[in-house]
Design a protein around this motif. Sequence first.
Motif, short mmCIF file in Angstrom:
data_model
loop_
_atom_site.label_atom_id
_atom_site.label_comp_id
_atom_site.label_asym_id
_atom_site.label_seq_id
_atom_site.Cartn_x
_atom_site.Cartn_y
_atom_site.Cartn_z
N SER A 19 -6.09 5.37 7.34
CA SER A 19 -5.55 6.32 8.32
C SER A 19 -4.96 5.64 9.55
O SER A 19 -4.14 6.25 10.25
CB SER A 19 -6.64 7.31 8.76
OG SER A 19 -6.96 8.15 7.68
N ASP A 22 0.46 3.42 10.13
CA ASP A 22 1.45 4.37 10.60
C ASP A 22 2.10 5.16 9.46
O ASP A 22 2.50 6.31 9.64
CB ASP A 22 2.56 3.67 11.40
CG ASP A 22 2.04 3.13 12.73
OD1 ASP A 22 1.04 3.66 13.24
OD2 ASP A 22 2.67 2.19 13.25
N ASP A 23 2.23 4.54 8.30
CA ASP A 23 2.94 5.17 7.19
C ASP A 23 2.01 5.80 6.15
O ASP A 23 2.43 6.13 5.05
CB ASP A 23 3.88 4.18 6.53
CG ASP A 23 3.16 2.95 5.99
OD1 ASP A 23 2.02 2.67 6.43
OD2 ASP A 23 3.74 2.25 5.13
N GLU A 25 -1.26 8.69 5.39
CA GLU A 25 -2.07 9.81 5.86
C GLU A 25 -3.03 10.20 4.75
O GLU A 25 -2.61 10.53 3.64
CB GLU A 25 -1.20 11.00 6.23
CG GLU A 25 -1.99 12.19 6.70
CD GLU A 25 -1.14 13.42 6.95
OE1 GLU A 25 -1.70 14.40 7.47
OE2 GLU A 25 0.07 13.41 6.63
N VAL A 27 -5.20 12.92 3.38
CA VAL A 27 -5.32 14.36 3.58
C VAL A 27 -6.62 14.93 3.07
O VAL A 27 -7.04 16.00 3.49
CB VAL A 27 -4.12 15.12 2.95
CG1 VAL A 27 -2.83 14.75 3.65
CG2 VAL A 27 -4.02 14.88 1.46
#
Length: 146
Positions: A19, A22-23, A25, A27
């Motif tokens: 996490s 920067d690129d 995520e 979820v």
Amino acid sequence: MLIADDQAIVAQGLGALLSVEDDMEVVKIVDNGQKVLEELEKQPVDVILMDIRMPVMNGVECAGHVTEKFPDTKVLILTTFDDDEYISKAIGNGASGYMLKDLTAEKLTAAVRNVHIGNSVLDHLITKKIVGNTGVIREKRKSITN
């Protein structure tokens, strides 16, 4: 990205590690393959980072369902198991990569990025196993050295 690992501390640690990129995520984090499929129905993801041995549905079986039902989702196996059967079944079921958990954070993030763009990745020890177990490759190696 979705993480599937039945060891909560491992899954949470992977989530925290990835996490901060920067690129990337994360979820959702789940603890078995059945939950992976349920989550993909709700919200598709680009990459699943998945362990092999999990309750209810293992990562090998789940990889097959994911690649069949969600062909745009890439599966990256991250496990401690380097058994030949697991490797061949995971790759045969459409996993885009097979990495061992003793890798560095840099290698993990590189593997995730590579799988995301459509490349296949294998831990260097897995590659050695595959090459070592392939008679054709061994025979070619012998003929080159003779």
